[in-house]
Structures are given as structure tokens and as C-alpha cells.
Design a protein around this motif. Structure first.
Motif, PDB file in Angstrom:
ATOM      1  N   ASP A 129      28.073 -44.870  33.092  1.00 37.76           N
ATOM      2  CA  ASP A 129      28.750 -43.617  33.408  1.00 37.76           C
ATOM      3  C   ASP A 129      28.440 -42.588  32.335  1.00 37.76           C
ATOM      4  O   ASP A 129      28.052 -42.920  31.215  1.00 37.76           O
ATOM      5  N   ALA A 131      29.998 -38.382  31.527  1.00 38.86           N
ATOM      6  CA  ALA A 131      30.863 -37.276  31.954  1.00 38.86           C
ATOM      7  C   ALA A 131      31.799 -37.708  33.080  1.00 38.86           C
ATOM      8  O   ALA A 131      32.117 -36.921  33.974  1.00 38.86           O
ATOM      9  N   GLY A 132      32.211 -38.970  33.058  1.00 37.73           N
ATOM     10  CA  GLY A 132      33.108 -39.484  34.087  1.00 37.73           C
ATOM     11  C   GLY A 132      32.441 -39.747  35.417  1.00 37.73           C
ATOM     12  O   GLY A 132      33.121 -39.974  36.422  1.00 37.73           O
ATOM     13  N   ILE A 133      31.107 -39.745  35.450  1.00 40.37           N
ATOM     14  CA  ILE A 133      30.344 -39.944  36.683  1.00 40.37           C
ATOM     15  C   ILE A 133      29.670 -41.310  36.619  1.00 40.37           C
ATOM     16  O   ILE A 133      28.990 -41.629  35.640  1.00 40.37           O
ATOM     17  N   ARG A 134      29.835 -42.108  37.661  1.00 38.30           N
ATOM     18  CA  ARG A 134      29.210 -43.433  37.696  1.00 38.30           C
ATOM     19  C   ARG A 134      27.731 -43.306  38.024  1.00 38.30           C
ATOM     20  O   ARG A 134      27.315 -42.425  38.780  1.00 38.30           O
ATOM     21  N   GLY A 157      28.391 -37.977  43.210  1.00 38.81           N
ATOM     22  CA  GLY A 157      29.020 -38.103  41.905  1.00 38.81           C
ATOM     23  C   GLY A 157      29.012 -36.806  41.118  1.00 38.81           C
ATOM     24  O   GLY A 157      30.012 -36.430  40.508  1.00 38.81           O
ATOM     25  N   THR A 218      22.554 -37.832  27.124  1.00 41.99           N
ATOM     26  CA  THR A 218      23.726 -38.196  27.917  1.00 41.99           C
ATOM     27  C   THR A 218      24.419 -36.939  28.425  1.00 41.99           C
ATOM     28  O   THR A 218      24.773 -36.055  27.636  1.00 41.99           O
ATOM     29  N   THR A 220      27.328 -34.699  29.347  1.00 40.49           N
ATOM     30  CA  THR A 220      28.710 -34.696  28.859  1.00 40.49           C
ATOM     31  C   THR A 220      29.624 -33.766  29.646  1.00 40.49           C
ATOM     32  O   THR A 220      30.845 -33.919  29.595  1.00 40.49           O
ATOM     33  N   ALA A 221      29.058 -32.795  30.365  1.00 41.05           N
ATOM     34  CA  ALA A 221      29.914 -31.866  31.112  1.00 41.05           C
ATOM     35  C   ALA A 221      29.132 -31.225  32.242  1.00 41.05           C
ATOM     36  O   ALA A 221      27.928 -30.976  32.129  1.00 41.05           O
TER      37      ALA A 221
END
Length: 245
Positions: A129, A131-134, A157, A218, A220-221
Motif C-alpha cells: 500500500d 497513501a492508503g491505496i492497496r 484505488g 512511494t 504519499t498523497a
């Protein structure tokens, strides 16, 4: 008439231990990429004609990468590369090291990249995951060697505007194409393309890791700005041509 929104992605990077932050802005079929490690520089991608602009604001100069001209440069560079690699195989270890040092001074840190090679993907069956996305992890291999891994997600997502997602996937596909055919050429110009590991045209990487451990990125937002930004090519800048163009 409703205001067309703009999508903004924030990506944290670590390159040889140095942390940085990238910002990707998508609006009206165009993408602007900036990075904290390259102040006053940006990359602009125009999806309808696949043109890319490397823009250096401090010097007021830009490099326009036209797909047709890029292909000509790739063909020319490939001929030189094949000749160098053929010579490299016949050299003594000392002479090979001297050639490698010369190539590094020209901006090609990995002489083996001159040889190119296909990229293959292997689904690892692991979930991640960002930014809260799988996302789903894929291993990226060049020839028989693992060079990195990529965690990809679809727009279910990410949840961004479909047009912006389509623009991003067009850019990602183009980057992967260049990574296969022109990574050494662009490296000699100071631009390094990470292996994206695209599983298909309906997903995007939201985490990237090189197998060497020297680079990671990664998401992040993900922001949606209620403005339509005009991502334009600056006027009056000096144009720097591609080698062979």
C-alpha cells in the motif's frame, strides 16, 4: 461551465540515501513533473503527440524530445553502443575498466545498459500500500536478473479523474518504452529513467524499488485541485537538441 479540476500526486523518493520529493501535476492531457533534487527544473509531457520537454528555468533552456527525432537518435546511439560493446568484449580487464570509466565520464554509469534487453514481469502474489491505496507487487527482470519491483494499482484505488488517469498511463507506457530503448542515451544527457514494471495499461506504479537498494519511490498523497492549470512550454528559452537530432 464547471471548472476542470487538476490532479496532483506527491511522491517521496530516496536516491542513494538522499531523500527527495516529487510533484506530478496532470491537467488537460499534460503532465508536469518537478523534484526537490532538481530545483527550477521540470519535465513536461504532452500526451496527444507524446512530446517531452526537459526544462531548465535557471538557464532558460529546454530540450524538446520529439518522438521521431528521438527514434533517429536512438538508432544512431544504438549503432555506437553495439560497436563499443563488441570492442568491450575483446578487451583485457584493465582496458575494459578504462573504457567503463570513459563511459561513466560521459554520463553512462552502467555500461551494461548499452546492451539494452527486454524487461519481464513476475507477479509476486504480495499486496502493499501507499497513501492508503492497496497495490500488487510485481518483480521487474531484465534478461535473467531482477532489477527491481513495482507495486501497481488501478484507478479504482487511485480515484482520480478518468482523463487524468489516461494521461498518466500514456506517460507511464512511454517511459517504459524509453526505459527499454533509450535509457543509456537519456542517461548520457543526465536523465535516468526508473524501471516501472507496468503489468498492463489499466494500472500505475505507486511504489517502486530498485533491487540494488539505491532508489525507491512511494506515493504519499493524491490531491484534486479545483482549478485548471495551463501547463505550457515557456517561450524565449534556448533550445538544446538531442544527440543525432
Amino acid at each position: 461551465m464547471p471548472v476542470q479540476a487538476t490532479t496532483r500526486l506527491i511522491v517521496d523518493t530516496v536516491d542513494h540515501g538522499i531523500a527527495g520529493k516529487a510533484q506530478i501535476v496532470i491537467s488537460d492531457g499534460r503532465v508536469r513533473l518537478t523534484h526537490s533534487g532538481m530545483p527550477r527544473q521540470e519535465v513536461l509531457f504532452i500526451s496527444d503527440n507524446r512530446e517531452v520537454y526537459f526544462i531548465r528555468h535557471a538557464r532558460k533552456e529546454l530540450t524538446r524530445v520529439d518522438p521521431a527525432v528521438l527514434r533517429q537518435s536512438i538508432d544512431q546511439f544504438s549503432g555506437i553502443a553495439q560497436s563499443l560493446m563488441a570492442q568491450r568484449e575483446t578487451l583485457s580487464e584493465e582496458k575494459r575498466e578504462q573504457l567503463d570509466e570513459m563511459l561513466k565520464s560521459l554520463g553512462i554509469p552502467d555500461p551494461d545498459a548499452l546492451a539494452g534487453g527486454s524487461i519481464k514481469l513476475k507477479h509476486l502474489g504480495q499486496r502493499g500500500d501507499a497513501a492508503g491505496i492497496r497495490c500488487q507487487w510485481w518483480q521487474i527482470r531484465r534478461e535473467e536478473r531482477a532489477i527491481g519491483r513495482s507495486c501497481v494499482a488501478d484507478n479504482n484505488g487511485l480515484g482520480i479523474a478518468p482523463a487524468d488517469f489516461q494521461t498518466l498511463t500514456a506517460l507511464a507506457a512511454y517511459v517504459q518504452e524509453l526505459q527499454l530503448s533509450a535509457s543509456a542515451l537519456l542517461s548520457s544527457m543526465g536523465f535516468v529513467l526508473p524501471p516501472l514494471g507496468l503489468a498492463d495499461s489499466s494500472s500505475l506504479p505507486i511504489r517502486l524499488e530498485k533491487a540494488s537498494g539505491t532508489f525507491s519511490a512511494t506515493l504519499t498523497a493524491v490531491d484534486r485541485l479545483d482549478v485548471s492549470l495551463r501547463l505550457m512550454v515557456p517561450q524565449g528559452y534556448r533550445i538544446i537538441g538531442l544527440p543525432g537530432g
